[in-house]
Scaffold this motif. Sequence first.
Motif, mmCIF file in Angstrom:
data_model
loop_
_atom_site.group_PDB
_atom_site.id
_atom_site.type_symbol
_atom_site.label_atom_id
_atom_site.label_comp_id
_atom_site.label_asym_id
_atom_site.label_seq_id
_atom_site.Cartn_x
_atom_site.Cartn_y
_atom_site.Cartn_z
ATOM 1 N N VAL A 126 0.857 -1.274 -0.063
ATOM 2 C CA VAL A 126 -0.172 -0.036 -0.108
ATOM 3 C C VAL A 126 0.855 1.390 0.015
ATOM 4 O O VAL A 126 0.705 2.498 -0.691
ATOM 5 C CB VAL A 126 -1.111 -0.055 0.944
ATOM 6 N N LYS A 127 2.024 1.155 0.850
ATOM 7 C CA LYS A 127 2.856 2.583 0.965
ATOM 8 C C LYS A 127 3.442 2.450 -0.511
ATOM 9 O O LYS A 127 3.544 3.859 -1.002
ATOM 10 C CB LYS A 127 3.993 1.999 1.934
ATOM 11 N N ILE A 128 4.016 1.670 -1.098
ATOM 12 C CA ILE A 128 4.469 1.739 -2.345
ATOM 13 C C ILE A 128 3.506 2.148 -3.480
ATOM 14 O O ILE A 128 4.009 3.255 -4.315
ATOM 15 C CB ILE A 128 5.431 0.328 -2.862
ATOM 16 N N VAL A 129 2.359 1.793 -3.573
ATOM 17 C CA VAL A 129 1.292 1.999 -4.475
ATOM 18 C C VAL A 129 0.875 3.851 -4.167
ATOM 19 O O VAL A 129 0.886 4.494 -5.155
ATOM 20 C CB VAL A 129 0.150 1.273 -4.467
ATOM 21 N N LEU A 130 0.818 3.931 -2.897
ATOM 22 C CA LEU A 130 0.662 5.508 -2.627
ATOM 23 C C LEU A 130 1.836 6.426 -3.198
ATOM 24 O O LEU A 130 1.695 7.592 -3.578
ATOM 25 C CB LEU A 130 0.473 5.676 -1.223
ATOM 26 N N ILE A 131 3.150 6.027 -2.962
ATOM 27 C CA ILE A 131 4.239 6.969 -3.119
ATOM 28 C C ILE A 131 4.250 7.060 -4.913
ATOM 29 O O ILE A 131 4.372 8.088 -5.385
ATOM 30 C CB ILE A 131 5.368 6.114 -2.788
ATOM 31 N N ILE A 132 3.985 5.685 -5.347
ATOM 32 C CA ILE A 132 4.236 6.027 -6.928
ATOM 33 C C ILE A 132 2.824 6.866 -7.463
ATOM 34 O O ILE A 132 3.087 7.693 -8.500
ATOM 35 C CB ILE A 132 4.020 4.327 -7.466
ATOM 36 N N SER A 133 1.682 6.590 -6.686
ATOM 37 C CA SER A 133 0.597 7.439 -7.167
ATOM 38 C C SER A 133 0.945 8.904 -6.918
ATOM 39 O O SER A 133 0.657 9.817 -7.823
ATOM 40 C CB SER A 133 -0.469 7.105 -6.500
#
Length: 130
Positions: free
Chosen positions: A16-23
């Motif tokens: 979830v953290k990685i997806v948020l950062i990429i977003s």
Amino acid sequence: MTAHATVKGAKRKKIVKIVLIISFIFVGFVGYGIYWAFFDMKSLPTGEYVTEETSPDGAYTLKAYVTSTSLSADAVRGELVFNERKGKTKNIYWNYRESTAKIEWLDNKTVSINGHTLEVPNEKFDFRNQ
């Protein structure tokens, strides 16, 4: 809770953290692209030279250019030339539906372009921000 469930939860949080950062990075790039394409005065079209006036002390010259395209009305771009800095330039004026430029220096640092008064070198007029 078992150790296996804790590991799964930790992996899920990491994803979830990685997806948020990429977003956030993606939204940042898109936002900057929109700003650059539609609001950055550095990316204005060159246009055809119309006129210029030099400040009373000779420190600045304001050059005016008119851009014409078949898809939109004429626009005037005002380019400030820093005469004491070997010709460094900066766009300080951009106005839509104009085809002429009346430039008048009111003093060494105040210029009027088609009725818009600017303190140079820091103030700008851009119709898109009005």
